[in-house]
Design a protein around this motif. Structure first.
Motif, PDB file in Angstrom:
ATOM      1  N   ALA A 155      -4.507  42.125   4.011  1.00 25.42           N
ATOM      2  CA  ALA A 155      -4.571  42.330   2.562  1.00 25.42           C
ATOM      3  C   ALA A 155      -3.702  41.312   1.837  1.00 25.42           C
ATOM      4  CB  ALA A 155      -4.135  43.750   2.216  1.00 25.42           C
ATOM      5  N   TRP A 156      -2.525  41.022   2.381  1.00 24.53           N
ATOM      6  CA  TRP A 156      -1.653  40.001   1.774  1.00 24.53           C
ATOM      7  C   TRP A 156      -2.376  38.658   1.729  1.00 24.53           C
ATOM      8  CZ3 TRP A 156       0.014  35.247   3.191  1.00 24.53           C
ATOM      9  CH2 TRP A 156       1.063  34.683   2.448  1.00 24.53           C
ATOM     10  N   THR A 157      -3.010  38.288   2.832  1.00 21.35           N
ATOM     11  CA  THR A 157      -3.699  36.998   2.908  1.00 21.35           C
ATOM     12  C   THR A 157      -4.826  36.915   1.883  1.00 21.35           C
ATOM     13  OG1 THR A 157      -3.180  36.840   5.276  1.00 21.35           O
ATOM     14  CG2 THR A 157      -4.948  35.446   4.443  1.00 21.35           C
ATOM     15  N   LEU A 158      -5.615  37.966   1.787  1.00 24.69           N
ATOM     16  CA  LEU A 158      -6.763  37.962   0.889  1.00 24.69           C
ATOM     17  C   LEU A 158      -6.344  37.931  -0.577  1.00 24.69           C
ATOM     18  CD1 LEU A 158      -9.114  40.528   2.664  1.00 24.69           C
ATOM     19  CD2 LEU A 158      -9.453  38.056   2.465  1.00 24.69           C
ATOM     20  N   GLN A 159      -5.110  38.300  -0.854  1.00 26.39           N
ATOM     21  CA  GLN A 159      -4.645  38.346  -2.233  1.00 26.39           C
ATOM     22  C   GLN A 159      -4.088  37.004  -2.714  1.00 26.39           C
ATOM     23  OE1 GLN A 159      -2.967  42.129  -3.046  1.00 26.39           O
ATOM     24  NE2 GLN A 159      -1.807  41.441  -4.829  1.00 26.39           N
ATOM     25  N   GLN A 160      -3.937  36.054  -1.818  1.00 28.94           N
ATOM     26  CA  GLN A 160      -3.374  34.762  -2.211  1.00 28.94           C
ATOM     27  C   GLN A 160      -4.409  33.920  -2.958  1.00 28.94           C
ATOM     28  OE1 GLN A 160       0.000  34.641  -1.715  1.00 28.94           O
ATOM     29  NE2 GLN A 160      -0.555  36.692  -1.008  1.00 28.94           N
ATOM     30  N   VAL A 168       9.704  32.047   6.943  1.00 25.22           N
ATOM     31  CA  VAL A 168       8.436  31.540   6.415  1.00 25.22           C
ATOM     32  C   VAL A 168       8.436  30.011   6.480  1.00 25.22           C
ATOM     33  CG1 VAL A 168       6.970  31.352   4.375  1.00 25.22           C
ATOM     34  CG2 VAL A 168       8.105  33.518   4.907  1.00 25.22           C
ATOM     35  N   ASP A 169       7.390  29.442   7.040  1.00 25.50           N
ATOM     36  CA  ASP A 169       7.281  27.991   7.189  1.00 25.50           C
ATOM     37  C   ASP A 169       6.334  27.438   6.135  1.00 25.50           C
ATOM     38  OD1 ASP A 169       7.417  25.397   8.216  1.00 25.50           O
ATOM     39  OD2 ASP A 169       7.589  26.160  10.268  1.00 25.50           O
ATOM     40  N   ARG A 170       6.834  26.564   5.273  1.00 28.18           N
ATOM     41  CA  ARG A 170       6.030  25.959   4.203  1.00 28.18           C
ATOM     42  C   ARG A 170       6.026  24.431   4.287  1.00 28.18           C
ATOM     43  NH1 ARG A 170       8.736  30.218   1.503  1.00 28.18           N
ATOM     44  NH2 ARG A 170       7.343  31.761   0.547  1.00 28.18           N
ATOM     45  N   ASP A 171       6.370  23.877   5.413  1.00 29.08           N
ATOM     46  CA  ASP A 171       6.470  22.427   5.555  1.00 29.08           C
ATOM     47  C   ASP A 171       5.074  21.810   5.607  1.00 29.08           C
ATOM     48  OD1 ASP A 171       6.961  19.822   6.174  1.00 29.08           O
ATOM     49  OD2 ASP A 171       8.059  20.217   8.031  1.00 29.08           O
ATOM     50  N   MET A 189       1.350  35.355   6.434  1.00 25.57           N
ATOM     51  CA  MET A 189       2.647  35.611   5.807  1.00 25.57           C
ATOM     52  C   MET A 189       3.734  34.646   6.271  1.00 25.57           C
ATOM     53  SD  MET A 189       3.097  39.711   6.060  1.00 25.57           S
ATOM     54  CE  MET A 189       2.069  40.901   5.184  1.00 25.57           C
ATOM     55  N   LEU A 190       3.631  34.207   7.524  1.00 25.87           N
ATOM     56  CA  LEU A 190       4.662  33.374   8.114  1.00 25.87           C
ATOM     57  C   LEU A 190       4.367  31.883   8.030  1.00 25.87           C
ATOM     58  CD1 LEU A 190       5.239  35.505  11.327  1.00 25.87           C
ATOM     59  CD2 LEU A 190       6.952  35.130   9.538  1.00 25.87           C
ATOM     60  N   TRP A 191       3.091  31.536   8.165  1.00 25.18           N
ATOM     61  CA  TRP A 191       2.689  30.130   8.251  1.00 25.18           C
ATOM     62  C   TRP A 191       1.980  29.743   6.959  1.00 25.18           C
ATOM     63  CZ3 TRP A 191       4.120  26.524  11.627  1.00 25.18           C
ATOM     64  CH2 TRP A 191       3.370  25.343  11.743  1.00 25.18           C
ATOM     65  N   ARG A 192       2.730  29.145   6.007  1.00 24.27           N
ATOM     66  CA  ARG A 192       2.215  28.857   4.671  1.00 24.27           C
ATOM     67  C   ARG A 192       2.273  27.361   4.367  1.00 24.27           C
ATOM     68  NH1 ARG A 192       5.069  33.699   1.071  1.00 24.27           N
ATOM     69  NH2 ARG A 192       5.328  35.202   2.780  1.00 24.27           N
ATOM     70  N   VAL A 193       2.037  26.548   5.373  1.00 24.79           N
ATOM     71  CA  VAL A 193       2.205  25.100   5.208  1.00 24.79           C
ATOM     72  C   VAL A 193       1.174  24.483   4.277  1.00 24.79           C
ATOM     73  CG1 VAL A 193       3.301  24.935   7.476  1.00 24.79           C
ATOM     74  CG2 VAL A 193       0.845  24.531   7.265  1.00 24.79           C
ATOM     75  N   ILE A 194       0.098  25.201   3.963  1.00 20.78           N
ATOM     76  CA  ILE A 194      -0.910  24.651   3.050  1.00 20.78           C
ATOM     77  C   ILE A 194      -0.532  24.851   1.580  1.00 20.78           C
ATOM     78  CG2 ILE A 194      -2.795  24.955   4.697  1.00 20.78           C
ATOM     79  CD1 ILE A 194      -3.685  27.403   3.011  1.00 20.78           C
ATOM     80  N   GLU A 195       0.485  25.664   1.319  1.00 26.13           N
ATOM     81  CA  GLU A 195       0.790  26.007  -0.069  1.00 26.13           C
ATOM     82  C   GLU A 195       1.269  24.828  -0.925  1.00 26.13           C
ATOM     83  OE1 GLU A 195       1.805  30.768   0.425  1.00 26.13           O
ATOM     84  OE2 GLU A 195       3.441  29.360   0.053  1.00 26.13           O
ATOM     85  N   MET A 238      -1.035  23.210  14.125  1.00 25.84           N
ATOM     86  CA  MET A 238      -1.314  24.463  14.837  1.00 25.84           C
ATOM     87  C   MET A 238      -0.073  25.042  15.506  1.00 25.84           C
ATOM     88  SD  MET A 238      -4.478  25.594  14.825  1.00 25.84           S
ATOM     89  CE  MET A 238      -4.686  26.360  16.418  1.00 25.84           C
ATOM     90  N   MET A 239       1.050  24.930  14.860  1.00 28.23           N
ATOM     91  CA  MET A 239       2.310  25.432  15.383  1.00 28.23           C
ATOM     92  C   MET A 239       2.696  24.754  16.690  1.00 28.23           C
ATOM     93  SD  MET A 239       2.451  29.460  14.363  1.00 28.23           S
ATOM     94  CE  MET A 239       1.113  29.992  15.413  1.00 28.23           C
ATOM     95  N   ALA A 240       2.150  23.543  16.950  1.00 32.42           N
ATOM     96  CA  ALA A 240       2.532  22.802  18.142  1.00 32.42           C
ATOM     97  C   ALA A 240       3.979  22.324  18.020  1.00 32.42           C
ATOM     98  CB  ALA A 240       1.608  21.609  18.341  1.00 32.42           C
ATOM     99  N   VAL A 241       4.400  22.074  16.772  1.00 30.88           N
ATOM    100  CA  VAL A 241       5.800  21.753  16.537  1.00 30.88           C
ATOM    101  C   VAL A 241       6.573  23.053  16.433  1.00 30.88           C
ATOM    102  CG1 VAL A 241       5.288  19.610  15.356  1.00 30.88           C
ATOM    103  CG2 VAL A 241       5.391  21.714  14.054  1.00 30.88           C
ATOM    104  N   LYS A 242       7.890  22.965  16.422  1.00 27.54           N
ATOM    105  CA  LYS A 242       8.702  24.173  16.384  1.00 27.54           C
ATOM    106  C   LYS A 242       8.603  24.828  15.011  1.00 27.54           C
ATOM    107  CE  LYS A 242      13.219  23.926  16.293  1.00 27.54           C
ATOM    108  NZ  LYS A 242      14.612  23.684  16.734  1.00 27.54           N
ATOM    109  N   PRO A 243       8.045  26.046  14.928  1.00 28.43           N
ATOM    110  CA  PRO A 243       7.987  26.728  13.645  1.00 28.43           C
ATOM    111  C   PRO A 243       9.341  27.304  13.274  1.00 28.43           C
ATOM    112  CG  PRO A 243       7.066  28.124  15.353  1.00 28.43           C
ATOM    113  CD  PRO A 243       7.417  26.820  16.001  1.00 28.43           C
ATOM    114  N   ALA A 244       9.463  27.773  12.054  1.00 29.20           N
ATOM    115  CA  ALA A 244      10.748  28.274  11.571  1.00 29.20           C
ATOM    116  C   ALA A 244      11.242  29.464  12.380  1.00 29.20           C
ATOM    117  CB  ALA A 244      10.627  28.661  10.089  1.00 29.20           C
TER     118      ALA A 244
END
Length: 342
Positions: A272-277, A320-323, A183-189, A330-336
């Protein structure tokens, strides 16, 4: 447990995959690890994910021991190669030497003649891509690997591999991608998901619970609860504590009424949210206790309403991070939602 086709391949995998990163061989003792895998099998999970680097091979050994009594064709075993497994110059990367040696070592530890899915754990800038692809193709031809995948590759890296494999006339192709996604880490979108959907590459995502943060067990203004990963020894606290902050944790608590509305636990809501994407074929869960496996697998088959998904997005908002530039980091950089913003 529902099963889904992995991308456009003919391989069916369970909607929930059991993985043993940062658990078996490191945080969880052998008996507990075996109990968790038995609970996964009892829940209908047939797909199991590990890697040569997890606990430096111990995770593969535990998984192999647990699956030994099971009919081999009834499960799908996935492992990975690339990250350092020793101090030598060839104990890492995607050279032909390391791929071949690592695959044979993984097969020995897992106690099997083949793995269903063999994944490049990261992209290797130092090795020619054609060398990597030919080595993988040879393993497929030898019957030691059935399907190929990558993990945390960027869209340009995946595109380059697809184009090169076609140009070289290789018969095997990438059918799976294993990115971090929740839900929070959506950088692949923005980039990875559209490419993979068009190329028929399925997503087997890890960290659907964001290191356990989305379970709601970490509360703002309070220390991590005893027994949680953030309070344990080993590498887990390093991964989890860097993303804990009151701003994030307060928002997570606002998801609790939405989980109650759906009749789900917080963990089940996140899975469930993840599986629905769109494009996600399976979500990887880990566990330190069998009851966690039982709870999390109950999210399989759950369908969230469109209104509920809109409410989730409204709660999380700018956290939510979408960058796409953060793919593979792997969130090594500063996430949102980093501690600095709390």
């Amino acid at each position: 447990m529902n099963h889904r086709r992995l991308g456009r391949s003919g391989l069916s995998i369970s909607e929930i995959t059991y993985g043993n990163w940062l658990t078996h061989g490191e945080l969880v003792g052998r008996d507990s690890a075996l109990a968790c895998i038995r609970a996964a099998l009892d829940a209908g999970i047939s797909t199991f994910d590990t890697a040569d680097v997890y606990a430096l091979g111990a995770a593969e050994e535990v998984l192999g021991e647990a699956l030994r009594p099971v009919r081999r064709s009834s499960v799908e075993i996935a492992t990975k190669v690339c990250l350092p497994t020793g101090d030598g110059p060839n104990d890492r990367g995607l050279s032909r030497k390391h791929i071949m040696e690592s695959c044979h070592a993984s097969l020995r530890r897992l106690g099997t003649d083949y793995v269903d899915l063999y994944q490049a754990h990261r992209f290797d800038e130092r090795t020619p891509l054609d060398e990597t692809l030919i080595a993988f193709d040879d393993l497929v031809r030898q019957g030691k690997v059935l399907y190929l995948g990558v993990s945390e590759w960027t869209a340009p890296q995946i595109r380059a591999a697809l184009d090169l494999a076609e140009d070289m006339g290789l018969r095997s192709r990438i059918v799976a991608n294993q990115p971090q996604y929740n839900m929070l880490w959506r950088v692949i979108e923005p980039e990875v998901l559209p490419l993979c959907r068009s190329a028929g590459i399925g997503q087997v995502v890890f960290q659907p619970l964001a290191q356990g943060v989305l379970t709601g067990k970490y509360l703002p203004g309070r220390p991590p609860p005893e027994g949680s990963r953030a309070s344990s020894a080993g590498r887990a606290p390093r991964f989890i504590r860097r993303v804990l902050g009151d701003q994030l944790l307060e928002r997570i608590q606002q998801l609790r009424p939405l989980a109650d509305e759906a009749g789900l636990s917080m963990a089940q809501l996140a899975i469930a949210w993840t599986l629905q994407q769109d494009g996600v074929d399976s979500a990887i869960i880990g566990a330190t206790r069998p009851e966690q496996v039982t709870e999390n697998t109950a999210a399989a088959g759950v369908r969230l309403s469109g209104d509920l998904i809109v409410k989730i997005d409204a709660v999380l908002g700018d956290l939510v991070d979408r960058d796409p530039a953060k793919t593979a980091q792997m969130m090594a950089v500063k996430p949102a939602w980093s501690r600095e913003q709390a």
